[in-house]
Design a protein around this motif. Sequence first.
Motif, PDB file in Angstrom:
ATOM      1  N   GLY A  94       1.915 -22.977  -1.375  1.00 49.58           N
ATOM      2  CA  GLY A  94       1.062 -21.822  -1.116  1.00 49.58           C
ATOM      3  C   GLY A  94      -0.271 -21.941  -1.833  1.00 49.58           C
ATOM      4  O   GLY A  94      -0.661 -23.028  -2.288  1.00 49.58           O
ATOM      5  N   LEU A 137       2.585 -20.896   2.851  1.00 48.37           N
ATOM      6  CA  LEU A 137       2.488 -19.439   2.667  1.00 48.37           C
ATOM      7  C   LEU A 137       1.101 -18.966   3.116  1.00 48.37           C
ATOM      8  O   LEU A 137       0.107 -19.275   2.461  1.00 48.37           O
ATOM      9  CB  LEU A 137       2.699 -19.109   1.170  1.00 48.37           C
ATOM     10  N   LEU A 181      10.120 -17.941   3.789  1.00 47.50           N
ATOM     11  CA  LEU A 181       9.475 -17.075   2.789  1.00 47.50           C
ATOM     12  C   LEU A 181      10.252 -15.775   2.596  1.00 47.50           C
ATOM     13  O   LEU A 181      10.661 -15.145   3.582  1.00 47.50           O
ATOM     14  CB  LEU A 181       8.066 -16.708   3.258  1.00 47.50           C
TER      15      LEU A 181
END
Length: 385
Positions: A94, A137, A181
């Motif tokens: 991310g 992400l 996620l």
Amino acid sequence: MKNFSFYNPTKILFGKGRIQDIAGEIPKESKILLTYGGGSIKRNGIFDEVMEALPGYHIMEFGGIEPNPSYETLMQCVEVVRKNSIDFLLAVGGGSVIDGTKFIAAAALHEGEPWDIVKTYGKVIKRALPFGTVLTLPATGSEMNNGAVITHRASRTKLPFVHPLLYPRFSILDPTKTYTLPPEQIANGVVDTFVHVIEQYLTYPANGKVQDRFAEGLLLTLIEEGPKAITQPMDYDVRANLMWCATLGLNGLIGVGVPQDWATHMVGHEITALRELDHGKTLAVVLPAMLDIRRKDKKEKLLQYAGRVWGLETGNEDERIDAAILKTREFFESMGIPTRLCDYNIAADIIPAVIEQLKTHRMIQLGEKMDVTPELVESVLKKCL
Ligand code: NZQ
Ligand code: ZN
């Protein structure tokens, strides 16, 4: 519209299965360091997929880059890069892993004190290693911009820096890689993207009609698709739209030629540095109060936002602005992100601490008109309790 130059050299490889194409983007003779976070990529198969897509490459790995990446951890990685003559970095993760990798890319080739890179907001950078990313992400836009945010844990300092050499060479955006996620991180990402767009859109009118319409399109998409990402977690199209929203929200496109704010972000960074609250959550707390306190300066854009994004056409100006701010707060709450400091067990004693930190970091003239002073931030934070 103000004059601007726009240059964004990051190549995007978007869609299912695109990790397979990674070898075409990295020179064969490279000595690669694959950087990652706390291990999610090892558990969900992304690490193996990346390794399989790079047969015959010389690859080392460095894991353990934490959320809100720390200078202390990143300097350990800089040592690894220097010792092993690494010449290409591959960030898989991310925003924290990507931001951390940007710091490593610059620090590994920096001749002076590495913290100066952050302290000068990137001004001392002269060279940087090339790097690519595999995004897991959608949130920060770091995969297609030249900025990063690093935390010096020991002094509780979280600062952004930028440099033209810090655009990724390429970024792989495969929406299926976001299926694992936790809902909380999806929600953080939706709120972060929403606030990136707001910081570039909700200022004062500059006749940037294209930028405004792009921004409104992104906000409407987030409002439509964000909740679905929680209720229909395996819906490819929902994830694809959110991923592209996050990238376009902060790759420079919507911010050219128009004023930009960023006061909410700078206050949010201080809250994270002091209390480790997730970045997206700090924004959900600060933004509604920031808009309320600055409603006079932002009046025209607030009314435009109320009408075009939330369809609020009735009532007087103040009523429409109140309703738009309330809708914004309710949207964050509907994503499962509370919007008050007390929801996170943070009390009023954080206020003087944030003000002190802002002064230390010379963040005393924030906002599109540079009139967001520490005193104004104090009144904003009082409304966040
Ligand atoms: O560390 P791992 O194990 O990978 O787990 C991460 C981390 O715990 C997990 N995660 C990521 N992808 C996953 C996953 N878990 C399961 N499946 C996946 N596919 O999510 C957690 C949070 O990750 P992090 O990278 O910290 O989140 P985010 O992308 O929101 O990044 C936040 C950081 O970016 C900075 C923030 O300040 C913060 O430090 N920002 C960077 C910006 C930029 N470069 O332009 C702008 C932003 O405004 C922001 O300030
Ligand atoms: Zn952000």
